[in-house]
Motif scaffolding. Sequence first.
Motif, PDB file in Angstrom:
ATOM      1  N   ALA A   1       4.318   8.300 -17.639  1.00  0.00           N
ATOM      2  CA  ALA A   1       4.694   7.071 -18.336  1.00  0.00           C
ATOM      3  C   ALA A   1       5.746   6.298 -17.543  1.00  0.00           C
ATOM      4  CB  ALA A   1       5.218   7.405 -19.737  1.00  0.00           C
ATOM      5  N   PHE A   2       6.731   7.021 -17.028  1.00  0.00           N
ATOM      6  CA  PHE A   2       7.790   6.352 -16.259  1.00  0.00           C
ATOM      7  C   PHE A   2       7.231   5.739 -14.983  1.00  0.00           C
ATOM      8  CE2 PHE A   2      11.426   6.056 -13.432  1.00  0.00           C
ATOM      9  CZ  PHE A   2      12.408   5.544 -14.272  1.00  0.00           C
ATOM     10  N   ALA A   3       6.359   6.492 -14.289  1.00  0.00           N
ATOM     11  CA  ALA A   3       5.751   5.959 -13.073  1.00  0.00           C
ATOM     12  C   ALA A   3       4.891   4.743 -13.375  1.00  0.00           C
ATOM     13  CB  ALA A   3       4.924   7.049 -12.389  1.00  0.00           C
ATOM     14  N   GLY A   4       4.163   4.799 -14.501  1.00  0.00           N
ATOM     15  CA  GLY A   4       3.385   3.632 -14.897  1.00  0.00           C
ATOM     16  C   GLY A   4       4.257   2.418 -15.131  1.00  0.00           C
ATOM     17  N   GLY A   5       5.430   2.650 -15.728  1.00  0.00           N
ATOM     18  CA  GLY A   5       6.353   1.535 -15.940  1.00  0.00           C
ATOM     19  C   GLY A   5       6.875   0.947 -14.648  1.00  0.00           C
TER      20      GLY A   5
ATOM     21  N   ILE B   1       0.836  -1.207   0.000  1.00  0.00           N
ATOM     22  CA  ILE B   1       0.000   0.000   0.000  1.00  0.00           C
ATOM     23  C   ILE B   1       0.866   1.251   0.000  1.00  0.00           C
ATOM     24  CG2 ILE B   1      -1.580   1.373   1.422  1.00  0.00           C
ATOM     25  CD1 ILE B   1      -2.998  -1.170   2.185  1.00  0.00           C
ATOM     26  N   LEU B   2       1.923   1.264   0.792  1.00  0.00           N
ATOM     27  CA  LEU B   2       2.795   2.433   0.836  1.00  0.00           C
ATOM     28  C   LEU B   2       3.489   2.668  -0.506  1.00  0.00           C
ATOM     29  CD1 LEU B   2       4.366   1.995   4.393  1.00  0.00           C
ATOM     30  CD2 LEU B   2       2.705   3.705   3.665  1.00  0.00           C
ATOM     31  N   LEU B   3       3.885   1.601  -1.177  1.00  0.00           N
ATOM     32  CA  LEU B   3       4.476   1.744  -2.504  1.00  0.00           C
ATOM     33  C   LEU B   3       3.444   2.250  -3.509  1.00  0.00           C
ATOM     34  CD1 LEU B   3       6.669  -1.494  -2.697  1.00  0.00           C
ATOM     35  CD2 LEU B   3       7.466   0.856  -2.390  1.00  0.00           C
ATOM     36  N   ALA B   4       2.204   1.728  -3.409  1.00  0.00           N
ATOM     37  CA  ALA B   4       1.159   2.135  -4.343  1.00  0.00           C
ATOM     38  C   ALA B   4       0.760   3.594  -4.136  1.00  0.00           C
ATOM     39  CB  ALA B   4      -0.059   1.227  -4.183  1.00  0.00           C
ATOM     40  N   VAL B   5       0.747   4.062  -2.882  1.00  0.00           N
ATOM     41  CA  VAL B   5       0.399   5.454  -2.610  1.00  0.00           C
ATOM     42  C   VAL B   5       1.408   6.392  -3.258  1.00  0.00           C
ATOM     43  CG1 VAL B   5       0.318   7.188  -0.766  1.00  0.00           C
ATOM     44  CG2 VAL B   5      -0.912   5.035  -0.508  1.00  0.00           C
ATOM     45  N   TYR B   6       2.673   6.055  -3.176  1.00  0.00           N
ATOM     46  CA  TYR B   6       3.719   6.875  -3.817  1.00  0.00           C
ATOM     47  C   TYR B   6       3.493   6.935  -5.328  1.00  0.00           C
ATOM     48  CZ  TYR B   6       8.346   8.301  -5.443  1.00  0.00           C
ATOM     49  OH  TYR B   6       9.380   8.940  -6.070  1.00  0.00           O
ATOM     50  N   GLY B   7       3.258   5.779  -5.932  1.00  0.00           N
ATOM     51  CA  GLY B   7       3.044   5.752  -7.376  1.00  0.00           C
ATOM     52  C   GLY B   7       1.785   6.484  -7.790  1.00  0.00           C
ATOM     53  N   ALA B   8       0.714   6.349  -6.993  1.00  0.00           N
ATOM     54  CA  ALA B   8      -0.536   7.038  -7.327  1.00  0.00           C
ATOM     55  C   ALA B   8      -0.368   8.555  -7.248  1.00  0.00           C
ATOM     56  CB  ALA B   8      -1.646   6.572  -6.385  1.00  0.00           C
ATOM     57  N   ALA B   9       0.327   9.038  -6.218  1.00  0.00           N
ATOM     58  CA  ALA B   9       0.561  10.482  -6.100  1.00  0.00           C
ATOM     59  C   ALA B   9       1.413  10.989  -7.255  1.00  0.00           C
ATOM     60  CB  ALA B   9       1.245  10.788  -4.764  1.00  0.00           C
ATOM     61  N   LEU B  10       2.402  10.218  -7.650  1.00  0.00           N
ATOM     62  CA  LEU B  10       3.273  10.611  -8.750  1.00  0.00           C
ATOM     63  C   LEU B  10       2.497  10.695 -10.062  1.00  0.00           C
ATOM     64  CD1 LEU B  10       6.208  11.198  -9.568  1.00  0.00           C
ATOM     65  CD2 LEU B  10       6.523   8.749  -9.895  1.00  0.00           C
TER      66      LEU B  10
ATOM     67  N   GLY C   1       5.539  11.349  -3.124  1.00  0.00           N
ATOM     68  CA  GLY C   1       5.147  11.255  -4.528  1.00  0.00           C
ATOM     69  C   GLY C   1       4.908  12.619  -5.147  1.00  0.00           C
ATOM     70  N   LEU C   2       4.289  13.552  -4.384  1.00  0.00           N
ATOM     71  CA  LEU C   2       4.094  14.911  -4.888  1.00  0.00           C
ATOM     72  C   LEU C   2       5.430  15.590  -5.156  1.00  0.00           C
ATOM     73  CD1 LEU C   2       1.182  16.273  -2.634  1.00  0.00           C
ATOM     74  CD2 LEU C   2       1.047  15.416  -4.983  1.00  0.00           C
ATOM     75  N   SER C   3       6.369  15.415  -4.249  1.00  0.00           N
ATOM     76  CA  SER C   3       7.685  16.018  -4.435  1.00  0.00           C
ATOM     77  C   SER C   3       8.371  15.473  -5.677  1.00  0.00           C
ATOM     78  CB  SER C   3       8.552  15.751  -3.200  1.00  0.00           C
ATOM     79  OG  SER C   3       9.891  16.151  -3.422  1.00  0.00           O
ATOM     80  N   ALA C   4       8.272  14.178  -5.891  1.00  0.00           N
ATOM     81  CA  ALA C   4       8.882  13.587  -7.082  1.00  0.00           C
ATOM     82  C   ALA C   4       8.260  14.157  -8.352  1.00  0.00           C
ATOM     83  CB  ALA C   4       8.721  12.065  -7.056  1.00  0.00           C
ATOM     84  N   ALA C   5       6.953  14.368  -8.340  1.00  0.00           N
ATOM     85  CA  ALA C   5       6.288  14.942  -9.515  1.00  0.00           C
ATOM     86  C   ALA C   5       6.831  16.330  -9.818  1.00  0.00           C
ATOM     87  CB  ALA C   5       4.777  14.999  -9.279  1.00  0.00           C
ATOM     88  N   VAL C   6       7.035  17.146  -8.776  1.00  0.00           N
ATOM     89  CA  VAL C   6       7.548  18.500  -8.984  1.00  0.00           C
ATOM     90  C   VAL C   6       8.981  18.464  -9.503  1.00  0.00           C
ATOM     91  CG1 VAL C   6       8.141  20.658  -7.831  1.00  0.00           C
ATOM     92  CG2 VAL C   6       6.019  19.493  -7.250  1.00  0.00           C
ATOM     93  N   VAL C   7       9.815  17.652  -8.867  1.00  0.00           N
ATOM     94  CA  VAL C   7      11.234  17.616  -9.237  1.00  0.00           C
ATOM     95  C   VAL C   7      11.411  17.199 -10.690  1.00  0.00           C
ATOM     96  CG1 VAL C   7      13.400  16.381  -8.846  1.00  0.00           C
ATOM     97  CG2 VAL C   7      12.104  17.266  -6.911  1.00  0.00           C
ATOM     98  N   TRP C   8      10.700  16.159 -11.109  1.00  0.00           N
ATOM     99  CA  TRP C   8      10.899  15.644 -12.456  1.00  0.00           C
ATOM    100  C   TRP C   8      10.311  16.569 -13.514  1.00  0.00           C
ATOM    101  CZ3 TRP C   8      13.857  11.673 -14.111  1.00  0.00           C
ATOM    102  CH2 TRP C   8      14.381  10.828 -13.132  1.00  0.00           C
TER     103      TRP C   8
END
Length: 565
Positions: free
Chosen positions: A442-446, A73-82, A134-141
Amino acid sequence: MRILRYYPWQKRDVSTPPRLLKYRSSKSFILATVCIAVFTDIFLYGIIVPVIPFALTDRVGVPQNQVQHWVSILLAVYGAALLAASPICGWLADRSASRRLPLLVGLLALGGATVMLCVGSSIGVLVAGRFLQGLSAAVVWTVGLALLVDTVGQKSIGEAMGYVSLSMSLGIMVAPLLGGVVYAKGGYYSVFAMAFGLIVVDIFLRLMMVEKKIAARWSITNEGTSYGSCSNAEPSPPNQKRVTTNVGSPPTSDPSSAIPTGSQRPPSEEEPNTVLSRFVHHLPPIFTLLRSRRLLAALWGSLVQASLMTSFDSVLPLFVQRIFGWSSTGAGLIFLPLIIPNFSAPLVGMLADKYGPRWLAATGFLLGLPFLVLLRVVTHHTIEQIVLLCALLVLIGFSLTLVMPPLMAEITYVVEAKEKKNPGLFGTSGAYAQAYGLFNCAFAGGTLVGPIWAGFVEAKAGWGTMSWSLGLLSALSAIPAIIWTGGLITKRHREGIDKRWVAAGPENGGSGDEQLNEKEERDRREEWNEGDERLRKQAEMVGMRKGAEDEDASQLAEGIVAGPS
């Protein structure tokens, strides 16, 4: 001229630039700042992965039989936020006056997430911390990669993306190892002490960085480059259509004089004039980008590359433990052969800048087929088998390295090509952050698909089936890369014309003759085509008139022969 100092908390107007502006706004410093930001994000993601199971049992009190459930769940939450935040962050960043401010906001989110994961003693706090991560990763990338495009431009974007890919790989490689070792030797809080130290370094670099378009207010030029790739140094007024000017030329307030003509602009097709085209033209840039098959091919390639790269996360440690009897240390070190080839990523990016992304990406996908399939021959514990596995992993890592930097650069090439074709298409704010937001999705989906694919197939059908299925996926992905990456392959003459146009111009040291020759050749072709069309229509008109005259003459002759009735 009075200029507002760059720092927002200094309200007074000054005419002196910030200290060390030349170095703080240089390409090297901005590239280093973005790469360290990417490394920090990946590092803080990976460093707590080996710690989370112990935090769930020791600090939260989760029963041992539910640990795997909550880790997932914790891994999925990160990916969903991203996934959810990347397009939104890209849209907001393209409308922000500065790339630096969103980067600082993302850093605050990362710091808050790290604090929550450090002190959290309940499931809710840990889930919220992973969501913020996950939000932070979205901003950085999204913002970081868009900032790189603004800084280095299209000509060197492949090399820059190579360094970003290297930073990402280093974070993936060292984070779990350091996280596990530090946790074993120093305990839970020692891991987060290391994380906070890295955040301090990241904060310092992001505060010191000065964007090139901000530095342009003091007319500071660095390394002979412009401040941005397709946009002017100063934003255009809201009521003025955004146009593309020569690299390094000063901004102009006269749209008619700024619109590239003649040798200032590469040949382009006619503007869209249908009702549907005009409607699409006014949609947000992200919808315009998603209509591009060239961009969709790049996004598909990014998804597959991320899937292949992360597919080993769920199967390789268990495989070496089962076949070779290795401990957790060996299971972690087996990823080194996959990561080491990434040190060649900057070189691959340079090759993409010089020769285009098409054949590098296609070659990487095709090379992955035999090496992935050959993993099935590793079946027992001998020195030869261990050497074979490591060699195959090195070759697989090299094939994946051939794919990532060209596809990351291709995102920029697509936006540049659309902007050159229709100046002002994306408005005054551009669309680079939104384009890289789509790449991030796309990368997060992968990263979600890869471990699930490999783990499910390996569990149901075995290691051998898993290996050839990944190889088949890699080979099939070469098809869209060949057809659309770098532009539709059937348009041979126009493939790469935008890059040649920029390279041949006076602003990049060329004489401009090649640009003029390209235009003259295109004009001659168009004149020939128009002449052929005119001749064809004239021939039809003459034929119709001649047919009518012949018919009239025939009727007249018949009347003369018949005589009056």
